[in-house]
Design a protein around this motif. Structure first.
Motif, PDB file in Angstrom:
ATOM      1  N   ARG A 131      -2.810  -2.725   8.254  1.00  0.00           N
ATOM      2  CA  ARG A 131      -3.481  -2.509   9.552  1.00  0.00           C
ATOM      3  C   ARG A 131      -2.848  -3.365  10.646  1.00  0.00           C
ATOM      4  NH1 ARG A 131      -8.172  -1.902   6.229  1.00  0.00           N
ATOM      5  NH2 ARG A 131      -8.787  -4.089   6.429  1.00  0.00           N
ATOM      6  N   GLU A 139       0.854  -1.196   0.000  1.00  0.00           N
ATOM      7  CA  GLU A 139       0.000   0.000   0.000  1.00  0.00           C
ATOM      8  C   GLU A 139       0.883   1.236   0.000  1.00  0.00           C
ATOM      9  OE1 GLU A 139      -3.880   1.605   2.520  1.00  0.00           O
ATOM     10  OE2 GLU A 139      -2.924  -0.290   3.079  1.00  0.00           O
ATOM     11  N   LYS A 187      -3.341   9.145   5.431  1.00  0.00           N
ATOM     12  CA  LYS A 187      -4.220   7.994   5.139  1.00  0.00           C
ATOM     13  C   LYS A 187      -3.586   6.688   5.605  1.00  0.00           C
ATOM     14  CE  LYS A 187      -6.970   5.511   1.811  1.00  0.00           C
ATOM     15  NZ  LYS A 187      -7.544   4.769   2.927  1.00  0.00           N
ATOM     16  N   CYS A 194       0.346   5.715  -0.104  1.00  0.00           N
ATOM     17  CA  CYS A 194      -0.596   6.836  -0.126  1.00  0.00           C
ATOM     18  C   CYS A 194      -0.016   7.956   0.731  1.00  0.00           C
ATOM     19  CB  CYS A 194      -1.965   6.418   0.417  1.00  0.00           C
ATOM     20  SG  CYS A 194      -1.901   5.566   2.002  1.00  0.00           S
ATOM     21  N   ASN A 250      -5.952   5.398   8.291  1.00  0.00           N
ATOM     22  CA  ASN A 250      -7.051   4.647   7.679  1.00  0.00           C
ATOM     23  C   ASN A 250      -6.558   3.812   6.490  1.00  0.00           C
ATOM     24  OD1 ASN A 250      -9.661   3.824   7.199  1.00  0.00           O
ATOM     25  ND2 ASN A 250     -10.115   5.562   5.858  1.00  0.00           N
ATOM     26  N   PRO A 251      -5.626   2.879   6.749  1.00  0.00           N
ATOM     27  CA  PRO A 251      -5.089   2.096   5.627  1.00  0.00           C
ATOM     28  C   PRO A 251      -6.138   1.175   5.027  1.00  0.00           C
ATOM     29  CG  PRO A 251      -4.268   1.235   7.722  1.00  0.00           C
ATOM     30  CD  PRO A 251      -5.037   2.486   8.044  1.00  0.00           C
ATOM     31  N   ASP A 252      -5.980   0.879   3.723  1.00  0.00           N
ATOM     32  CA  ASP A 252      -6.950   0.028   3.028  1.00  0.00           C
ATOM     33  C   ASP A 252      -6.696  -1.460   3.263  1.00  0.00           C
ATOM     34  OD1 ASP A 252      -8.302   2.153   1.877  1.00  0.00           O
ATOM     35  OD2 ASP A 252      -6.926   2.251   0.162  1.00  0.00           O
ATOM     36  N   GLN A 253      -5.407  -1.817   3.404  1.00  0.00           N
ATOM     37  CA  GLN A 253      -5.043  -3.235   3.403  1.00  0.00           C
ATOM     38  C   GLN A 253      -4.943  -3.816   4.812  1.00  0.00           C
ATOM     39  OE1 GLN A 253      -4.911  -4.868   0.480  1.00  0.00           O
ATOM     40  NE2 GLN A 253      -5.409  -2.900  -0.483  1.00  0.00           N
ATOM     41  N   GLU A 254      -5.429  -5.032   4.961  1.00  0.00           N
ATOM     42  CA  GLU A 254      -5.385  -5.714   6.265  1.00  0.00           C
ATOM     43  C   GLU A 254      -3.950  -5.909   6.744  1.00  0.00           C
ATOM     44  OE1 GLU A 254      -6.797  -7.133   9.721  1.00  0.00           O
ATOM     45  OE2 GLU A 254      -7.990  -6.213   8.132  1.00  0.00           O
TER      46      GLU A 254
END
Length: 261
Positions: A250, A233, A239, A235, A243-247
C-alpha cells in the motif's frame, strides 16, 4: 493435449531461489510459476531484487541456491561444467528473448542487421530468409522504413522497438522485459508499451519488470510486489493495485499512484 492443458504447462518455474552479492542477500527464497501464454509483472522499489531475479532466469546472474526451469528444462546446472554448460545455456537463451533498459543495439550495424544477426549466426539462417523475417518483425513494431538506418539515427523509443524485434527474431518461448521503458522520455514510453500490448494480445509468455503501474495493471494476468529480496504480495493485478493486503504494498503504491489508486 488440450489447449486448456497446454495453457497450464509452466513455461518458467522459479523455485526457492537465493542470490547474494557479497554480504548483501538480494533474493531470499523466491518462488514463481509463469504458465504458458501468461503475463507476469513484477513491481517494487529500486534494490528490491526485481532485475536480479529476471537476469537469473536466463543465467546472466548465477543463483546461489534454488532451481530455475524453462519449459521443464533446468536452466541452472551446477552439475554441468565447461563447454557442455556453455552449449546448454546458449540453447536456453535462444528460447528466451530479453529486452534491457538500455537497448544494447550494435551501433555499427543497421537496424535490419541488428535484428537478423542472431538467427543468421546462431541458427545458420540464410541471409535472404533472415532479411524477410527481419522486415516482417520491423513491420510488426512499426519500423520497416528504418531497416537500413543505423541506431544513432533512431529515437530511444525506436531503438527499444528494434530491440524487441531483435529478441523476437529467435522465436523465443518467453520474453523477459527488464524496465524496458525506464530510460525513455515520457512521450516515447507509450510506443514501446503498444508493442508489448500487441505481444500480450498474441499470448506471448512474458515476465515484465516495470515501474509503469498502469501498464502492469492493464496487461498482466498476475502481479507480484517485491521488496527487500522477498515477494511481499502476489495476486491478480486488479487486487494488487486496488486492494492490496500488505502495508508495504500500500505504501509503495501510494507513492507511485497517489492516494486514489
Amino acid at each position: 493435449m488440450s489447449t486448456e492443458q497446454e495453457t497450464e504447462t509452466p513455461m518458467v518455474e522459479i523455485r526457492n531461489v537465493y542470490k547474494r552479492f557479497g554480504d548483501l542477500e538480494v533474493l531470499k527464497g523466491i518462488d514463481l510459476t509463469v504458465n504458458r501464454g501468461k503475463i507476469i509483472s513484477i513491481i517494487g522499489p529500486s534494490g528490491s531484487g526485481k532485475s536480479t531475479l529476471l537476469r537469473s532466469v536466463n543465467h546472466l546472474e548465477v543463483i546461489d541456491k534454488g532451481t530455475i526451469l524453462l519449459d521443464g528444462v533446468q536452466v541452472n546446472r551446477p552439475d554441468m561444467k565447461g563447454l557442455a554448460f556453455e552449449r546448454h545455456i546458449n540453447h536456453i537463451r535462444q528460447n528466451m528473448g530479453m529486452v534491457f533498459q538500455h537497448f544494447n543495439l550494435f551501433p555499427h550495424l543497421s537496424t535490419i542487421d541488428n535484428v537478423t544477426l542472431a538467427p543468421r549466426k546462431l541458427k545458420g539462417m540464410d541471409k535472404k530468409i533472415a532479411r524477410e523475417l527481419g522486415m516482417e518483425l520491423l513491420n510488426r513494431v512499426g519500423l520497416a522504413e528504418k531497416a537500413d538506418v543505423f541506431p544513432n539515427w533512431l529515437s530511444g523509443g525506436q531503438k527499444q522497438r528494434v530491440a524487441i524485434a531483435r529478441a523476437l527474431a529467435m522465436e523465443p518461448k518467453v520474453m523477459l522485459f527488464d524496465e524496458a521503458t525506464s530510460a525513455l522520455d515520457p512521450e516515447l514510453v507509450e510506443e514501446v508499451n503498444l508493442v508489448m500490448r500487441g505481444l500480450a494480445d498474441e499470448h506471448m509468455t512474458m515476465l515484465i519488470v516495470t515501474h509503469e503501474m498502469g501498464f502492469a495493471r492493464d496487461v498482466s494476468d498476475w502481479a507480484m510486489f517485491m521488496d527487500g529480496g522477498v515477494v511481499v504480495e502476489e495476486c491478480t493485478p486488479e487486487k494488487l493495485f486496488s486492494n492490496p493486503d500488505q502495508e508495504r504494498t500500500r505504501n509503495f503504491l501510494r507513492k507511485h499512484l497517489g492516494d486514489n489508486h
